[in-house]
Structure formats: C-alpha cells, structure tokens
Design a protein around this motif. Structure first.
Motif, short mmCIF file in Angstrom:
data_model
loop_
_atom_site.label_atom_id
_atom_site.label_comp_id
_atom_site.label_asym_id
_atom_site.label_seq_id
_atom_site.Cartn_x
_atom_site.Cartn_y
_atom_site.Cartn_z
N LEU A 137 94.58 95.19 -52.40
CA LEU A 137 95.13 93.83 -52.34
C LEU A 137 95.87 93.58 -51.04
O LEU A 137 95.81 92.47 -50.49
CB LEU A 137 96.07 93.61 -53.52
N ARG A 138 96.53 94.59 -50.52
CA ARG A 138 97.43 94.40 -49.38
C ARG A 138 96.83 94.79 -48.04
O ARG A 138 97.49 94.61 -47.01
CB ARG A 138 98.69 95.25 -49.59
N SER A 139 95.61 95.32 -48.00
CA SER A 139 95.11 95.89 -46.75
C SER A 139 93.84 95.22 -46.26
O SER A 139 92.76 95.80 -46.37
CB SER A 139 94.87 97.40 -46.92
N PRO A 140 93.93 94.01 -45.73
CA PRO A 140 92.75 93.41 -45.08
C PRO A 140 92.40 94.16 -43.80
O PRO A 140 93.26 94.70 -43.14
CB PRO A 140 93.19 91.98 -44.78
N THR A 141 91.11 94.22 -43.48
CA THR A 141 90.68 94.89 -42.26
C THR A 141 90.48 93.87 -41.14
O THR A 141 90.29 92.69 -41.38
CB THR A 141 89.36 95.64 -42.50
N ARG A 142 90.49 94.38 -39.92
CA ARG A 142 90.36 93.48 -38.77
C ARG A 142 88.98 92.83 -38.73
O ARG A 142 88.84 91.66 -38.42
CB ARG A 142 90.60 94.27 -37.49
N HIS A 143 87.94 93.60 -39.07
CA HIS A 143 86.58 93.07 -39.00
C HIS A 143 86.18 92.33 -40.27
O HIS A 143 85.31 91.47 -40.25
CB HIS A 143 85.59 94.21 -38.74
N ALA A 144 86.79 92.71 -41.39
CA ALA A 144 86.48 92.06 -42.67
C ALA A 144 87.79 91.75 -43.37
O ALA A 144 88.23 92.52 -44.22
CB ALA A 144 85.59 92.96 -43.52
N PRO A 145 88.46 90.65 -42.99
CA PRO A 145 89.79 90.35 -43.54
C PRO A 145 89.82 90.30 -45.06
O PRO A 145 90.83 90.61 -45.67
CB PRO A 145 90.11 88.98 -42.93
N ALA A 146 88.72 89.90 -45.67
CA ALA A 146 88.70 89.80 -47.14
C ALA A 146 88.02 91.00 -47.79
O ALA A 146 87.67 90.95 -48.96
CB ALA A 146 87.99 88.52 -47.56
#
Length: 332
Positions: A128-137
């Motif tokens: 829930l808390r860790s969006p990625t730079r390339h795939a924010p969702a």
C-alpha cells in the motif's frame, strides 16, 4: 522465453512471449493459440507451476501470475529498479524473481504459508505504501489482485496496535477502484476497534472512525451500504464504534445517516420475559421467537428448585426460621 506445462500424460500448454509484450498460450499438441495476454512490457522469463499457473516477468515492472485455463489474472507483484526482471520461478508456495542484484521471494517454504494464502499485515502495508518510480500504482495493482484472491485480507490486524488493514487503507486515502476491490463482494467486514488507537494509523479507534475522519463521504457511503446489505459483522463489539458515533455521523454525513436509519435491517434479540409476576409456565414468552417455551429449560430449572427445597425443608419451615432470626436481631 518459452515453457511447456508439466502434466503426467504430456504437456497441455506451450507458453511463450518476448518483445511483442504478449504472453501467448498454445495447445501443446496442435499449436493452436488458446489465449493472448498483454503484459505491458517485453517478457524475459516464464515459469509454470502447479495447477497450470504461469508467472511472467520482464520489463513491465510487474511480475504477473495467470491461470492458463482461463487466462485470468491471479496475482500481481511490483518490481522495482531500472533493469528488467530477468528470471522468475513459481512453486506451490512461493513466487521468486530477480530485482537488480537481488532475488525477492513472495511466500515461504512448503511447511508454512504460500503465495496463495492470506498475506500478513506487514506485506499488505508495504504494498500500500510503496509505489515504484516506473509503476506508481504497482503496489495497488498487486493489492487488487490479492483482494480477489484473498478477500479476507481487509480484516488482517497489525500486531502492535490491533488495527485492521481496512483501517490502514482508509487512513491512507485509497481511490475508488481500490476501495471497490478491497470491499469486494460476499466477505464479512469487521469494524473492531484497535487495541491501542494511539499506535494505529491516523490515531483512529477503528476503521469506522477513520472513515468518519475523511473529508470525502466515499468510505462512509460504502461502509453504510455494506451494513445495509448485511456484510458487516453485527456482534456488539463490532458494532460499538458505529453506535457510539451516531451523532458524529448525523452531523458530518447526514445523507448517509438517514440512509442507515431508514434501510438498516433490524432483528429482535431473543429474550425470555414474564407477562406478569409469578406467571405460570404457559404465560412465559420468548421475545423474538414464535415459541412460548424454552423446551426442557424450565423443567430442569424447576427440578433443581424442588431438589433444593427437599434439602432445606418446606417453605413454611424456612419462613419460620427467618422470622425467628429477625426477632432475635431486633431483640438485641
């Protein structure tokens, strides 16, 4: 990448993919295309596990698990880093994949919980808390797939505070699609209060309190509808957060308050009462039931009284003894 499924009578499926960003599922005997599944990135690695589940990794920044029979999505896991995930392994209990110079595993060994079992609160909170730079969702897409796989995850509780994952999701402020995925359909929702609210996300006492604290009425509307549909656990402990906040609900969300009062299904709790003092058995009512008697209960109850009377004597002797004791007490 290309893999064959492993059945005792020979492979049924041939699965391949590459720069076309499509996972193609063929009949291993005839070569006929059964399914074409878009993955959103070049496929570098494919693994086929038990139950004809297939995992694919590569440049999509998601490790994806599919059912080869139906081509339906089973699980998504976020992949972080600038480089593609070059390898993935799928077993009965774990999904392992490469991420930069590391190997990540979701699930455990064969003797404990597997990737298809109910995840821990810590794993859900991290997604829930860790969006990625390339795939924010990416983390949220993983949560949506997990909610379909394990709808009970909303009731997972954080060990320290006792807050549920539903409470964390509300406090975090998820969007409408995530809200629909988490609440899903059919599973009972618990609104139990946290054991230590000050340690809970947002400092709220329960998921219901967290919903009331939001400026948007989205969460309150959804939870009210779940109550009306009978999907919220109705034990006194679970409903106490709702009962104690009626005034707050009416002030902040009057429309939802009126909807709850007007449509909430009410049931009469069974209770045994007498129509009048010292009524005979035939006049005993059981409120909330069509029965006039609790079969067997009163017979056993009266039999116990008779046994005690035989041990202590008649009512008259008991009354005489009480009267003499009172006279002696006043005489002092």
């Amino acid at each position: 990448a290309c893999r064959l499924s492993q059945e005792p009578d020979g492979p049924r499926f041939c699965v391949h993919g590459g720069p076309d960003k499509v996972l193609t599922v063929r009949d291993a005997g005839s070569g006929q295309v059964l399914h074409s599944i878009g993955t959103g990135g070049t496929i570098w690695s494919i693994a086929i596990g038990a139950g004809n589940r297939c995992a694919a990794s590569g440049e999509s920044h998601l490790v994806q698990v599919f059912d080869l029979e139906t081509a339906s999505e089973v699980l998504l896991l976020p992949h972080q880093g600038d480089n593609p995930s070059l390898s993935v392994v799928l077993t009965d209990s774990a999904v392992c994949f490469t991420q930069e110079n590391a190997c990540l595993r979701y699930g455990r060994d064969d003797s404990t919980y597997g990737w298809a079992d109910l995840p821990s609160y810590a794993s859900l909170a991290a997604l829930l808390r860790s969006p990625t730079r390339h795939a924010p969702a990416g983390g949220w897409e993983a949560l949506r797939s997990l909610a379909r796989l394990q709808p009970a995850l909303i009731n997972c509780r954080e060990p320290t505070s006792g807050a549920t994952f539903l409470q964390l999701a509300i406090s975090h402020g998820v969007d409408g699609p995530m809200l629909d995925a988490l609440l899903g359909e059919g599973h009972t929702i618990g609104l139990l209060r946290a054991r230590h609210p000050l340690l809970a996300p947002g400092g709220h006492a329960s998921a219901w309190h967290a919903a009331l604290a939001q400026t948007s009425g989205l969460w309150v509307s959804k939870l009210v509808q779940c109550m009306i549909n009978g999907r919220v656990h109705t034990s006194p402990a679970a409903m106490s957060p709702v009962c104690e906040t009626f005034e707050m609900l009416a002030r902040a969300f009057p429309r939802q308050y009126l909807q709850l009062l007007g449509q909430m299904p009410l049931g009469v709790e069974e209770a045994c009462v007498l129509r009048e003092p010292h009524a005979p058995r035939s006049q005993i009512q059981v409120i909330g039931s069509h029965h006039n008697l609790l079969e067997g209960y009163w017979e056993a109850h009266l039999a116990g009284h008779r046994a005690r009377l035989l041990r202590i004597g008649t009512w008259q002797s008991w009354a005489n003894w009480a009267k003499r004791w009172e006279q002696r007490a006043h005489g002092r």
